[in-house]
Design a protein around this motif. Structure first.
Motif, mmCIF file in Angstrom:
data_model
loop_
_atom_site.group_PDB
_atom_site.id
_atom_site.type_symbol
_atom_site.label_atom_id
_atom_site.label_comp_id
_atom_site.label_asym_id
_atom_site.label_seq_id
_atom_site.Cartn_x
_atom_site.Cartn_y
_atom_site.Cartn_z
ATOM 1 N N THR A 108 -12.316 30.702 -62.799
ATOM 2 C CA THR A 108 -11.855 30.815 -61.430
ATOM 3 C C THR A 108 -12.818 31.710 -60.668
ATOM 4 O O THR A 108 -13.096 32.834 -61.096
ATOM 5 N N ARG A 109 -13.333 31.201 -59.545
ATOM 6 C CA ARG A 109 -14.257 32.002 -58.746
ATOM 7 C C ARG A 109 -13.500 33.155 -58.099
ATOM 8 O O ARG A 109 -12.467 32.960 -57.464
ATOM 9 N N VAL A 110 -14.031 34.359 -58.272
ATOM 10 C CA VAL A 110 -13.423 35.562 -57.708
ATOM 11 C C VAL A 110 -14.044 35.875 -56.349
ATOM 12 O O VAL A 110 -13.339 36.174 -55.393
ATOM 13 N N ARG A 111 -15.383 35.800 -56.286
ATOM 14 C CA ARG A 111 -16.055 36.052 -55.009
ATOM 15 C C ARG A 111 -17.479 35.537 -55.035
ATOM 16 O O ARG A 111 -18.071 35.360 -56.092
ATOM 17 N N GLU A 127 -19.062 35.759 -58.793
ATOM 18 C CA GLU A 127 -18.307 36.349 -59.902
ATOM 19 C C GLU A 127 -17.185 35.395 -60.280
ATOM 20 O O GLU A 127 -16.476 34.894 -59.410
ATOM 21 N N TRP A 128 -17.054 35.156 -61.588
ATOM 22 C CA TRP A 128 -16.050 34.240 -62.132
ATOM 23 C C TRP A 128 -15.160 34.973 -63.123
ATOM 24 O O TRP A 128 -15.638 35.810 -63.875
ATOM 25 N N LYS A 129 -13.901 34.626 -63.162
ATOM 26 C CA LYS A 129 -12.988 35.077 -64.212
ATOM 27 C C LYS A 129 -12.841 33.889 -65.154
ATOM 28 O O LYS A 129 -12.428 32.809 -64.744
ATOM 29 N N VAL A 130 -13.221 34.078 -66.410
ATOM 30 C CA VAL A 130 -13.201 32.989 -67.385
ATOM 31 C C VAL A 130 -12.107 33.262 -68.406
ATOM 32 O O VAL A 130 -12.082 34.316 -69.042
ATOM 33 N N SER A 131 -11.203 32.309 -68.538
ATOM 34 C CA SER A 131 -10.139 32.442 -69.531
ATOM 35 C C SER A 131 -10.663 31.974 -70.885
ATOM 36 O O SER A 131 -11.627 31.235 -70.968
ATOM 37 N N CYS A 132 -10.009 32.430 -71.915
ATOM 38 C CA CYS A 132 -10.371 31.991 -73.266
ATOM 39 C C CYS A 132 -9.147 31.358 -73.909
ATOM 40 O O CYS A 132 -8.018 31.756 -73.630
ATOM 41 N N ASN A 133 -9.398 30.371 -74.756
ATOM 42 C CA ASN A 133 -8.328 29.638 -75.428
ATOM 43 C C ASN A 133 -7.487 28.852 -74.421
ATOM 44 O O ASN A 133 -6.272 28.998 -74.341
ATOM 45 N N GLY A 134 -8.170 28.038 -73.631
ATOM 46 C CA GLY A 134 -7.476 27.212 -72.644
ATOM 47 C C GLY A 134 -7.060 28.009 -71.439
ATOM 48 O O GLY A 134 -7.800 28.830 -70.941
ATOM 49 N N ALA A 140 -7.403 36.173 -74.052
ATOM 50 C CA ALA A 140 -8.683 36.835 -73.841
ATOM 51 C C ALA A 140 -9.283 36.276 -72.559
ATOM 52 O O ALA A 140 -9.005 35.139 -72.186
ATOM 53 N N ALA A 141 -10.063 37.071 -71.899
ATOM 54 C CA ALA A 141 -10.747 36.639 -70.685
ATOM 55 C C ALA A 141 -11.950 37.560 -70.481
ATOM 56 O O ALA A 141 -12.014 38.635 -71.068
ATOM 57 N N TYR A 142 -12.883 37.103 -69.676
ATOM 58 C CA TYR A 142 -14.022 37.947 -69.329
ATOM 59 C C TYR A 142 -14.507 37.574 -67.945
ATOM 60 O O TYR A 142 -14.106 36.555 -67.369
ATOM 61 N N THR A 143 -15.362 38.413 -67.405
ATOM 62 C CA THR A 143 -15.946 38.184 -66.092
ATOM 63 C C THR A 143 -17.389 37.747 -66.280
ATOM 64 O O THR A 143 -18.133 38.362 -67.044
ATOM 65 N N GLN A 144 -17.760 36.672 -65.597
ATOM 66 C CA GLN A 144 -19.153 36.243 -65.581
ATOM 67 C C GLN A 144 -19.690 36.537 -64.180
ATOM 68 O O GLN A 144 -19.095 36.117 -63.188
ATOM 69 N N ARG A 145 -20.789 37.277 -64.136
ATOM 70 C CA ARG A 145 -21.439 37.556 -62.857
ATOM 71 C C ARG A 145 -22.810 36.890 -62.869
ATOM 72 O O ARG A 145 -23.547 36.996 -63.847
ATOM 73 N N VAL A 146 -23.118 36.176 -61.776
ATOM 74 C CA VAL A 146 -24.367 35.423 -61.689
ATOM 75 C C VAL A 146 -25.093 35.791 -60.395
ATOM 76 O O VAL A 146 -24.504 35.744 -59.317
#
Length: 175
Positions: A108-111, A127-134, A140-146
């Motif tokens: 999910t795009r955060v900003r 910045e993305w919030k990425v869920s883990c396990n569906g 679990a989740a993490y933030t991906q910044r690009v």
């Protein structure tokens, strides 16, 4: 003697000279000054900057990727980078970065914004919030910044919310 001890204690408590030590990292026409304790590892034609511990539970060490034209070309399931999609070069399921026993799921795009990437260059920051396990975000989740510099075909991908990375990229020096 007392003055020397007081000055040494002051430097230790303030974190001055020892923590200010940096080293240059040069990649695709720009140079970053990063903390001297960070390690740089070649990953194909790209660079992985390792900023912290490597856990057996994680899919990758704490750090970030400096990617060039190849990373941009294959950034979205084998297709070119798309700013409306998270960085996902694999065409298959990928491990969850902080907990590799799970798989990365919905993002999910955060900003999104435009930010400086050195003098005279701009990057698109997403910045993305990425869920883990569906869709179970609580597993679990993490933030991906690009950071993406389209004119130079440079991409920086950070899965660990590396402290100060935005400021470091903002001070990049281009040739």
């Amino acid at each position: 003697m007392f003055m020397t001890i007081a000055l040494s204690a002051s430097l230790v408590l303030s974190g001055s000279p020892a923590q200010a030590a940096t080293k240059p990292v040069t990649f695709q026409g720009f140079t970053l000054k990063v903390p001297a304790q960070w390690k740089v590892k070649k990953e194909g034609v790209d660079l992985r900057v390792i900023t912290g511990a490597c856990s057996a539970r994680a899919a990758e060490c704490k750090g970030f990727l400096l990617g060039g034209p190849q990373a941009v070309k294959y950034a979205s399931e084998g297709s070119p980078y798309r700013p409306d999609q998270p960085y996902h070069p694999s065409s298959g399921v990928t491990e969850c970065v902080p907990a590799k026993k799970y798989y990365s799921g919905q993002a999910t795009r955060v900003r999104t914004s435009t930010t400086a990437f050195g003098t005279g260059r701009q990057a698109r920051f997403t910045e993305w919030k990425v869920s883990c396990n569906g869709s179970k975000m609580k597993v679990a989740a993490y933030t991906q910044r690009v950071w993406y510099v389209k004119a130079k075909k440079v991409i920086v991908v950070d899965h660990w919310k590396t402290l100060g990375l935005g400021a470091i990229l903002g001070k990049a020096v281009w040739k």
